[in-house]
Write an enzyme that holds these catalytic residues in place. Structure first.
Site, short mmCIF file in Angstrom:
data_model
loop_
_atom_site.label_atom_id
_atom_site.label_comp_id
_atom_site.label_asym_id
_atom_site.label_seq_id
_atom_site.Cartn_x
_atom_site.Cartn_y
_atom_site.Cartn_z
N LYS A 67 4.40 9.22 7.06
CA LYS A 67 3.87 10.01 5.95
C LYS A 67 2.37 9.85 5.96
CE LYS A 67 4.03 8.86 1.51
NZ LYS A 67 4.52 8.67 0.13
N ARG A 110 11.68 9.89 -3.98
CA ARG A 110 12.12 8.65 -3.33
C ARG A 110 11.72 7.43 -4.15
NH1 ARG A 110 7.48 5.31 -2.35
NH2 ARG A 110 6.38 5.90 -0.44
N HIS A 137 2.72 11.39 -14.20
CA HIS A 137 3.46 12.38 -13.42
C HIS A 137 4.81 11.86 -12.94
CE1 HIS A 137 4.26 15.53 -10.46
NE2 HIS A 137 4.42 14.58 -9.55
N SER A 199 -0.50 2.75 -13.44
CA SER A 199 -1.52 2.28 -12.52
C SER A 199 -2.46 1.39 -13.32
CB SER A 199 -2.28 3.46 -11.90
OG SER A 199 -3.27 3.00 -11.01
N MET A 219 7.47 -0.18 -10.62
CA MET A 219 7.32 0.86 -9.61
C MET A 219 5.88 1.34 -9.41
SD MET A 219 10.47 0.82 -8.93
CE MET A 219 10.36 2.02 -7.61
N THR A 221 2.95 -0.75 -8.85
CA THR A 221 2.00 -1.61 -8.14
C THR A 221 2.21 -1.50 -6.64
OG1 THR A 221 1.80 -3.14 -9.99
CG2 THR A 221 1.22 -3.99 -7.82
N ASP A 222 1.24 -0.91 -5.96
CA ASP A 222 1.36 -0.69 -4.51
C ASP A 222 0.05 -0.93 -3.78
OD1 ASP A 222 -0.10 1.44 -5.45
OD2 ASP A 222 1.19 3.00 -4.63
N LYS A 226 -3.62 -4.38 -8.18
CA LYS A 226 -2.86 -3.73 -9.25
C LYS A 226 -1.86 -4.72 -9.85
CE LYS A 226 -2.73 1.22 -8.11
NZ LYS A 226 -1.79 2.34 -7.82
N GLY A 292 9.17 -2.61 -6.58
CA GLY A 292 9.22 -1.43 -5.72
C GLY A 292 7.84 -1.05 -5.22
#
Length: 321
Positions: A67, A110, A137, A199, A219, A221-222, A226, A292
């Site tokens: 991706k 996903r 969103h 976020s 879901m 924190t990536d 963060k 996640g």
């Protein structure tokens, strides 16, 4: 090569399709028959954009690809989604490009499916109240997917700006669930399942606010720095994740690891629960937490499903390449 435009995807794939695809790829990761390649993410020095690649290979499903995309903060002013992405799938036998798929909606689907998988395998069976933290969103997708996993009777929600909760209230109404805007203290006291999708650079949900027996799906924190929940809450919980390496470096695990309250060995893969190699929740009083972080294999799994459906329904555009 097939092309599946972004505009066609919503009508092609169901939430069950996404759930099954993500559940299967988590199981494959835990069996070591699927693995993610190192993530590349860079500030490009133009338009304040962050751009990167997530890629991997699932030997069981033969999903190979990446991706490509990122975050363009000025897109909203242009009538575009700030997050932009495209999925490229390649034939595992030949290396030829198999398909190009619009990735914006798939990313939302996903991510929601991953939270839903965690709730299906880790939340108490008698969970009745669903708590939502965040109203951006992604939040409505999370609510729709997670609400299907238990017989919830109510949704409680919190957002920094409460007026933005209207989108979640609308979805809850469509699901036939009463909805209430509450404080974080009230949310933690009521909710049996909590989904955080914000976020943030600082913890929003605190350890003291979460009652025993709660399942939390983190879901948002990536990225390094963060944080959605207090490190003490992560340390108290039994922690599961999509990929341990990401949890400890860019997920919620990074903060508890840094202060020494959590060890890498304390984190389990959700795929091990799916495969029956980990018992998952051990008691009704246990707090479980799913970190996640989002992995490229999720994108490939749902994109592959979309391509199969698009070909089957004659929607995929075939081009010579």
């Amino acid at each position: 090569m097939f092309i599946v435009p972004e505009k066609e995807i919503a009508a092609l794939v169901t939430r069950k399709d996404n759930f099954d695809a993500v559940e299967q790829v988590f199981a494959s990761m835990a069996k070591r028959s699927a693995y993610n390649f190192p993530v590349i993410r860079e500030a490009i020095g133009h338009a304040d954009a962050l751009y990167g690649f997530k890629s991997g290979f699932d030997r069981a499903a033969l999903n190979l690809g990446l991706k490509s995309g990122g975050y363009w903060p000025g897109n909203a002013d242009k009538g575009l989604t700030n997050h932009q992405s495209t999925v490229f799938l390649f034939d595992a036998d030949t290396g030829k490009c198999r398909a190009v798929v619009g990735g914006n909606l798939l990313t939302a689907l996903r991510t929601a499916a991953a939270a839903a998988v965690s709730v299906a395998h880790l939340a108490r069976k008698d969970s009745k109240v669903l708590g939502m933290i965040g109203a951006g969103h992604q939040a409505p997708f999370q609510l729709q997917a997670v609400a299907e996993q238990r017989d919830f009777e109510k949704v409680v929600a919190w957002n920094r700006t409460p007026e933005k909760l209207a989108s979640l209230e609308k979805v809850a109404g469509e699901l036939g669930l009463p909805f209430e805007s509450v404080s974080l203290d009230e949310l933690g006291a009521q909710a049996d399942v909590i989904v955080t999708i914000v976020s943030s650079q600082a913890a929003i949900l605190k350890d003291a606010q979460v009652k025993p027996g709660t399942h939390i799906a983190c879901m948002g924190t990536d990225t390094k720095g963060k944080q959605e929940v207090e490190a003490a809450l992560v340390a108290r919980a039994t922690v599961f994740t999509d990929e341990i390496a990401q949890s400890i470096s860019i997920g919620e695990g990074q903060h508890a690891i840094a202060d020494g309250s959590l060890k890498q060995a304390d984190i389990a893969e959700i795929g091990a629960v799916i495969n029956g190699d980990h018992p998952g929740r051990s008691s009704d009083a246990e707090v479980t937490l799913f970190d996640g972080t989002g992995v490229g294999l999720q994108d490939l799994a749902v994109a592959s499903k979309v391509v199969d459906l698009a070909i089957e329904k004659g929607i995929a555009i075939e081009v010579d390449f």
